[in-house]
Design a protein around this motif. Sequence first.
Motif, PDB file in Angstrom:
ATOM      1  N   MET A 129       0.861  -1.088   0.054  1.00 14.77           N
ATOM      2  CA  MET A 129       0.216  -0.038   0.057  1.00 14.77           C
ATOM      3  C   MET A 129       0.830   1.141   0.164  1.00 14.77           C
ATOM      4  SD  MET A 129      -3.196  -0.849  -0.307  1.00 14.77           S
ATOM      5  CE  MET A 129      -2.806  -2.181  -1.205  1.00 14.77           C
ATOM      6  N   GLN A 130       2.023   0.985  -0.228  1.00 11.54           N
ATOM      7  CA  GLN A 130       3.126   2.284  -0.363  1.00 11.54           C
ATOM      8  C   GLN A 130       3.033   2.940  -1.623  1.00 11.54           C
ATOM      9  OE1 GLN A 130       4.599   3.474   2.786  1.00 11.54           O
ATOM     10  NE2 GLN A 130       3.275   2.378   3.531  1.00 11.54           N
ATOM     11  N   ARG A 131       3.294   4.274  -1.675  1.00  9.33           N
ATOM     12  CA  ARG A 131       3.390   5.110  -2.905  1.00  9.33           C
ATOM     13  C   ARG A 131       4.705   5.764  -2.805  1.00  9.33           C
ATOM     14  NH1 ARG A 131       0.479   6.448  -6.975  1.00  9.33           N
ATOM     15  NH2 ARG A 131      -1.722   5.946  -5.879  1.00  9.33           N
ATOM     16  N   ARG A 132       5.666   5.350  -3.838  1.00 11.69           N
ATOM     17  CA  ARG A 132       6.933   6.103  -3.521  1.00 11.69           C
ATOM     18  C   ARG A 132       7.448   6.079  -5.242  1.00 11.69           C
ATOM     19  NH1 ARG A 132       9.646   2.865   1.507  1.00 11.69           N
ATOM     20  NH2 ARG A 132       8.000   3.782   3.033  1.00 11.69           N
ATOM     21  N   ASP A 133       8.257   7.009  -5.253  1.00  7.51           N
ATOM     22  CA  ASP A 133       8.993   7.044  -6.627  1.00  7.51           C
ATOM     23  C   ASP A 133      10.185   6.211  -6.656  1.00  7.51           C
ATOM     24  OD1 ASP A 133      11.014   8.625  -5.157  1.00  7.51           O
ATOM     25  OD2 ASP A 133      10.509  10.310  -6.205  1.00  7.51           O
ATOM     26  N   LEU A 165       6.856   1.657  -9.989  1.00  3.24           N
ATOM     27  CA  LEU A 165       6.042   1.212 -11.141  1.00  3.24           C
ATOM     28  C   LEU A 165       4.752   0.790 -10.660  1.00  3.24           C
ATOM     29  CD1 LEU A 165       8.338   0.250 -13.862  1.00  3.24           C
ATOM     30  CD2 LEU A 165       7.028   2.448 -13.947  1.00  3.24           C
ATOM     31  N   ASN A 166       4.505  -0.200  -9.606  1.00  5.33           N
ATOM     32  CA  ASN A 166       3.588  -1.031  -9.704  1.00  5.33           C
ATOM     33  C   ASN A 166       3.028  -0.824  -8.070  1.00  5.33           C
ATOM     34  OD1 ASN A 166       3.397  -2.761 -11.870  1.00  5.33           O
ATOM     35  ND2 ASN A 166       5.690  -3.124 -11.383  1.00  5.33           N
ATOM     36  N   MET A 167       3.427  -0.075  -7.377  1.00  2.00           N
ATOM     37  CA  MET A 167       2.963   0.106  -5.833  1.00  2.00           C
ATOM     38  C   MET A 167       2.176   1.549  -5.836  1.00  2.00           C
ATOM     39  SD  MET A 167       2.988  -3.062  -4.433  1.00  2.00           S
ATOM     40  CE  MET A 167       3.637  -4.243  -5.764  1.00  2.00           C
ATOM     41  N   PRO A 168       1.498   1.703  -5.170  1.00  2.23           N
ATOM     42  CA  PRO A 168       0.289   0.811  -4.090  1.00  2.23           C
ATOM     43  C   PRO A 168      -0.394  -0.018  -5.127  1.00  2.23           C
ATOM     44  CG  PRO A 168      -0.460   3.129  -3.982  1.00  2.23           C
ATOM     45  CD  PRO A 168       0.695   3.297  -5.056  1.00  2.23           C
TER      46      PRO A 168
END
Length: 180
Positions: A129-133, A165-168
């Motif tokens: 569920m983490q969004r990071r570059d 590219l794939n999270m979250p």
Amino acid sequence: MRRGLALAGLCLIASVALAQVGTNFSFMPDGGKESFVAVFGSGDKARTALTETHTPQEWAARIEAESPGLAPPERATLAGYLAINTPLEQLLEPKGAEQDIALLLPPDGREIAVAQCQFCHSFFTGYLMQRRDEEGWLSTFKSPFHKEIKMSDAERRTFANYSALNMPMTFDAVPPELRF
């Protein structure tokens, strides 16, 4: 009292991690290996591709030419995986020798995440569920408890590229037994 609570907490974390070990993680986006075999096969075209060096953009164009039906997220994941991990000619047997190309490919992003992320913290809240570059994912390896993870630079970059590219993932895409 504190030791007892700490031990109970560790046991809870360990039981959650062990319960996830037998889980099928095919619900996660492909990390590159499956797409590579789907696009390039396992014959001469695959062998040739593994000897090449390209930027992610060049790989994406090559992948689209080879397999125009591959979805953009899968194409970007495979392009990043190949840009980081090729050329691999030193691993190829002499031309004509039988070789399972999929077995010689380095770990992809999904494999690395499954192997490294679920044993110390919740795979769901701590990773899925983490969004990071990409730089944000790479920065996780600067923390003391992540510095100790035995991974090569290429593996860290492969993980970071895949994760960016794939999270979250969406809540509903994660099986209920892996949530929280």
